[in-house]
Scaffold this motif. Structure first.
Motif, PDB file in Angstrom:
ATOM      1  N   TRP A   1       0.853  -1.189   0.000  1.00 26.38           N
ATOM      2  CA  TRP A   1       0.000   0.000   0.000  1.00 26.38           C
ATOM      3  C   TRP A   1       0.886   1.235   0.000  1.00 26.38           C
ATOM      4  O   TRP A   1       1.892   1.298   0.724  1.00 26.38           O
ATOM      5  CB  TRP A   1      -0.876   0.008   1.254  1.00 26.38           C
ATOM      6  N   ALA A   2       0.524   2.233  -0.815  1.00 30.61           N
ATOM      7  CA  ALA A   2       1.262   3.500  -0.874  1.00 30.61           C
ATOM      8  C   ALA A   2       0.332   4.653  -0.539  1.00 30.61           C
ATOM      9  O   ALA A   2      -0.842   4.673  -0.929  1.00 30.61           O
ATOM     10  CB  ALA A   2       1.871   3.709  -2.263  1.00 30.61           C
ATOM     11  N   VAL A   3       0.871   5.627   0.177  1.00 32.89           N
ATOM     12  CA  VAL A   3       0.063   6.684   0.783  1.00 32.89           C
ATOM     13  C   VAL A   3      -0.542   7.639  -0.242  1.00 32.89           C
ATOM     14  O   VAL A   3      -1.590   8.215   0.005  1.00 32.89           O
ATOM     15  CB  VAL A   3       0.901   7.430   1.838  1.00 32.89           C
ATOM     16  N   TRP A   4       0.100   7.848  -1.385  1.00 32.08           N
ATOM     17  CA  TRP A   4      -0.539   8.565  -2.493  1.00 32.08           C
ATOM     18  C   TRP A   4       0.103   8.134  -3.795  1.00 32.08           C
ATOM     19  O   TRP A   4       0.942   7.230  -3.821  1.00 32.08           O
ATOM     20  CB  TRP A   4      -0.563  10.074  -2.292  1.00 32.08           C
ATOM     21  N   ASP A   5      -0.285   8.756  -4.908  1.00 31.59           N
ATOM     22  CA  ASP A   5       0.076   8.223  -6.219  1.00 31.59           C
ATOM     23  C   ASP A   5       1.559   8.349  -6.556  1.00 31.59           C
ATOM     24  O   ASP A   5       2.120   7.463  -7.212  1.00 31.59           O
ATOM     25  CB  ASP A   5      -0.768   8.873  -7.319  1.00 31.59           C
ATOM     26  N   VAL A   6       2.208   9.433  -6.130  1.00 30.48           N
ATOM     27  CA  VAL A   6       3.632   9.587  -6.463  1.00 30.48           C
ATOM     28  C   VAL A   6       4.483   8.514  -5.771  1.00 30.48           C
ATOM     29  O   VAL A   6       5.317   7.871  -6.421  1.00 30.48           O
ATOM     30  CB  VAL A   6       4.118  11.018  -6.150  1.00 30.48           C
ATOM     31  N   PRO A   7       4.313   8.261  -4.468  1.00 31.52           N
ATOM     32  CA  PRO A   7       4.997   7.108  -3.883  1.00 31.52           C
ATOM     33  C   PRO A   7       4.621   5.787  -4.560  1.00 31.52           C
ATOM     34  O   PRO A   7       5.468   4.887  -4.689  1.00 31.52           O
ATOM     35  CB  PRO A   7       4.547   7.135  -2.416  1.00 31.52           C
ATOM     36  N   ALA A   8       3.378   5.659  -4.982  1.00 30.01           N
ATOM     37  CA  ALA A   8       2.961   4.434  -5.677  1.00 30.01           C
ATOM     38  C   ALA A   8       3.762   4.226  -6.960  1.00 30.01           C
ATOM     39  O   ALA A   8       4.058   3.086  -7.344  1.00 30.01           O
ATOM     40  CB  ALA A   8       1.467   4.477  -5.979  1.00 30.01           C
ATOM     41  N   GLU A   9       4.135   5.329  -7.619  1.00 32.11           N
ATOM     42  CA  GLU A   9       4.974   5.213  -8.811  1.00 32.11           C
ATOM     43  C   GLU A   9       6.316   4.573  -8.470  1.00 32.11           C
ATOM     44  O   GLU A   9       6.867   3.782  -9.245  1.00 32.11           O
ATOM     45  CB  GLU A   9       5.181   6.590  -9.438  1.00 32.11           C
ATOM     46  N   GLY A  10       6.848   4.918  -7.286  1.00 30.90           N
ATOM     47  CA  GLY A  10       8.084   4.295  -6.837  1.00 30.90           C
ATOM     48  C   GLY A  10       7.906   2.816  -6.547  1.00 30.90           C
ATOM     49  O   GLY A  10       8.802   1.995  -6.824  1.00 30.90           O
ATOM     50  N   VAL A  11       6.763   2.439  -5.990  1.00 33.00           N
ATOM     51  CA  VAL A  11       6.480   1.028  -5.724  1.00 33.00           C
ATOM     52  C   VAL A  11       6.380   0.264  -7.039  1.00 33.00           C
ATOM     53  O   VAL A  11       6.869  -0.869  -7.150  1.00 33.00           O
ATOM     54  CB  VAL A  11       5.185   0.879  -4.899  1.00 33.00           C
ATOM     55  N   ILE A  12       5.758   0.873  -8.049  1.00 35.39           N
ATOM     56  CA  ILE A  12       5.683   0.253  -9.375  1.00 35.39           C
ATOM     57  C   ILE A  12       7.089  -0.030  -9.902  1.00 35.39           C
ATOM     58  O   ILE A  12       7.383  -1.121 -10.421  1.00 35.39           O
ATOM     59  CB  ILE A  12       4.925   1.168 -10.363  1.00 35.39           C
ATOM     60  N   ALA A  13       7.981   0.946  -9.766  1.00 31.59           N
ATOM     61  CA  ALA A  13       9.361   0.784 -10.242  1.00 31.59           C
ATOM     62  C   ALA A  13      10.072  -0.329  -9.480  1.00 31.59           C
ATOM     63  O   ALA A  13      10.804  -1.138 -10.075  1.00 31.59           O
ATOM     64  CB  ALA A  13      10.122   2.100 -10.090  1.00 31.59           C
ATOM     65  N   ALA A  14       9.863  -0.398  -8.169  1.00 33.80           N
ATOM     66  CA  ALA A  14      10.494  -1.449  -7.363  1.00 33.80           C
ATOM     67  C   ALA A  14       9.982  -2.826  -7.756  1.00 33.80           C
ATOM     68  O   ALA A  14      10.758  -3.800  -7.825  1.00 33.80           O
ATOM     69  CB  ALA A  14      10.230  -1.203  -5.882  1.00 33.80           C
ATOM     70  N   ALA A  15       8.700  -2.932  -8.032  1.00 37.64           N
ATOM     71  CA  ALA A  15       8.135  -4.210  -8.466  1.00 37.64           C
ATOM     72  C   ALA A  15       8.768  -4.663  -9.773  1.00 37.64           C
ATOM     73  O   ALA A  15       9.116  -5.843  -9.941  1.00 37.64           O
ATOM     74  CB  ALA A  15       6.622  -4.082  -8.625  1.00 37.64           C
ATOM     75  N   SER A  16       8.941  -3.713 -10.698  1.00 38.43           N
ATOM     76  CA  SER A  16       9.565  -4.043 -11.983  1.00 38.43           C
ATOM     77  C   SER A  16      11.011  -4.479 -11.811  1.00 38.43           C
ATOM     78  O   SER A  16      11.441  -5.483 -12.381  1.00 38.43           O
ATOM     79  CB  SER A  16       9.477  -2.821 -12.906  1.00 38.43           C
ATOM     80  N   THR A  17      11.766  -3.727 -11.004  1.00 36.61           N
ATOM     81  CA  THR A  17      13.176  -4.044 -10.777  1.00 36.61           C
ATOM     82  C   THR A  17      13.361  -5.420 -10.154  1.00 36.61           C
ATOM     83  O   THR A  17      14.322  -6.144 -10.474  1.00 36.61           O
ATOM     84  CB  THR A  17      13.812  -2.980  -9.856  1.00 36.61           C
ATOM     85  N   ASN A  18      12.435  -5.789  -9.275  1.00 34.11           N
ATOM     86  CA  ASN A  18      12.542  -7.066  -8.566  1.00 34.11           C
ATOM     87  C   ASN A  18      11.773  -8.198  -9.237  1.00 34.11           C
ATOM     88  O   ASN A  18      11.613  -9.274  -8.646  1.00 34.11           O
ATOM     89  CB  ASN A  18      12.046  -6.890  -7.129  1.00 34.11           C
ATOM     90  N   GLY A  19      11.314  -7.953 -10.454  1.00 33.57           N
ATOM     91  CA  GLY A  19      10.628  -9.008 -11.188  1.00 33.57           C
ATOM     92  C   GLY A  19       9.320  -9.444 -10.545  1.00 33.57           C
ATOM     93  O   GLY A  19       8.931 -10.612 -10.654  1.00 33.57           O
ATOM     94  N   ARG A  20       8.616  -8.511  -9.909  1.00 40.80           N
ATOM     95  CA  ARG A  20       7.387  -8.848  -9.200  1.00 40.80           C
ATOM     96  C   ARG A  20       6.158  -8.309  -9.945  1.00 40.80           C
ATOM     97  O   ARG A  20       5.421  -7.470  -9.453  1.00 40.80           O
ATOM     98  CB  ARG A  20       7.443  -8.306  -7.767  1.00 40.80           C
ATOM     99  N   ASP A  21       5.954  -8.829 -11.136  1.00 36.20           N
ATOM    100  CA  ASP A  21       4.768  -8.445 -11.886  1.00 36.20           C
ATOM    101  C   ASP A  21       3.493  -8.933 -11.217  1.00 36.20           C
ATOM    102  O   ASP A  21       2.396  -8.478 -11.545  1.00 36.20           O
ATOM    103  CB  ASP A  21       4.835  -9.010 -13.310  1.00 36.20           C
TER     104      ASP A  21
END
Length: 372
Positions: free
Chosen positions: A265-285
């Motif tokens: 869970w991310a507190v708003w959309d801009v941090p959520a963009e960072g979570v999206i990037a982390a998921a991609s980097t770690n192969g967590r589609d």
């Protein structure tokens, strides 16, 4: 409010928002999500009960009086680098124009209290009749806002108020989204996407910021009291100003340290963009992400079947319109509600286009349309 209505609303908030401590079973998230938005769950910064935005009105005669004042307004933002802030500014400018009020300044403090203090001082030199603002820090900026109030400037706040200022005396009103309700909604959306079970992480805002704290408190409480098979195994606060970059690091660390995590869970959309990037980097589609606020980038991710599976939107354009109208109350000396709140809006891929129109009062962007 009649007693029966009050009791019903209280029971509903307890059941769907806060959860019943005595409940032994998880709630049905779809049912809970359907109820979000029907009742505002938040209280104001000083515990005020919310009044609906529909209660804020100006008659034709009142509008004519305001137009005859040829007033000036300044918009002093905490941060203007996201879709929410721009929608607020758009709503304010549109309504101020309809009221014959000239917007003489729009400032962006970049989430830095010292910069906002300087912005207020600079704006005051232009002698505005109105300042609409959101404090970056309720303590660090209080002296400057009080100076503005003492100078006769009509203050209307977004979301939070400076410490020590009093509604009806130092400022006209504060207007907010139902941030507690947004947190509740995103918890239920996360539970729905997870099928009611799994380990999750939370990326919250590490600051003395009333509205983001409401979201964090709500999502934790809702998960804990309604979903016994969902476990928060990691939490990380981010302070910014690089909220996306900080969230990417936080989420990346969670995914490495807790490989069992199925959702974040991310507190708003801009941090959520960072979570999206982390998921991609770690192969967590396969990661499931929910967040508060509807921004273009998270909307694109959701529309294209990415990791964002649900979010709860504010109504920033309507919030801006309401703030401008309340500034008119201040000019007229008209009694105003101390706290006005707009309901939360749960969003999934299924209602994304419709929700975008409700939030921004315009069709989805070309980028979102292509992602659909």
């Amino acid at each position: 409010m009649r007693l029966t209505s009050l009791l019903h609303s209280t029971a509903l908030c307890l059941t769907l928002g806060l959860g019943l401590a005595t409940s032994a079973h998880a709630v049905d998230p779809a049912t809970a999500i359907a109820e979000v938005g029907k009742h505002v769950m938040s209280l104001g910064p000083n515990g005020e009960k919310p009044e609906p935005a529909s209660s804020v009105t100006l008659s034709a005669d009142e509008l004519a009086k305001i137009k005859g004042m040829h007033a000036k307004a300044a918009i002093v933002m905490h941060y203007a680098g996201n879709d929410w802030s721009q929608a607020q500014i758009d709503g304010l400018k549109t309504q101020f124009a309809a009221m014959g009020i000239d917007v003489v300044a729009v400032t962006d403090a970049g989430f830095k209290p010292d910069k906002q203090v300087s912005d207020i001082e600079t704006v005051l030199a232009q002698k505005p009749n109105i300042i609409v603002s959101i404090p970056t820090d309720p303590v660090a900026t209080a002296t400057e806002y009080k100076a503005a109030a003492d100078a006769g400037v009509k203050l209307v706040f977004m979301d939070n108020v400076p410490k020590g200022l009093t509604a009806g005396k130092d400022y006209v009103s504060v207007v907010s989204a139902d941030n507690y309700g947004n947190g509740v909604a995103t918890a239920h959306l996360l539970a729905q996407a997870l099928g009611g079970k799994g380990d999750v992480g939370l990326v919250f805002h590490a600051a003395d910021f009333f509205v983001t704290r409401q979201r964090y408190d709500a999502v934790k409480k809702t998960l804990a009291e309604n979903y016994p098979d969902i476990h928060v195994v990691a939490e990380q606060g981010i302070g910014g100003p690089d909220f996306s970059g900080d969230a990417e690091k936080a989420a990346g660390a969670m995914l490495v340290s807790h490989r069992s995590i199925k959702g974040i869970w991310a507190v708003w959309d801009v941090p959520a963009e960072g979570v999206i990037a982390a998921a991609s980097t770690n192969g967590r589609d396969d990661l499931i992400v929910t967040n508060c606020d509807l921004g273009e980038n998270v909307a694109i991710n959701m529309a294209s079947g990415g990791v964002i599976k649900g979010l709860s939107a504010q109504r920033p354009y309507d919030q801006g319109v309401t703030e401008a109208m309340l500034a008119g109350y201040g000019l007229l000396g008209k009694a105003a509600p101390a706290y006005v709140a707009l309901p939360a809006l749960p969003v999934t891929k299924a209602n994304l286009a419709e929700a975008w129109g409700q939030v921004y009062h315009k069709p989805v962007t070309d980028k979102i349309k292509k992602s659909m």
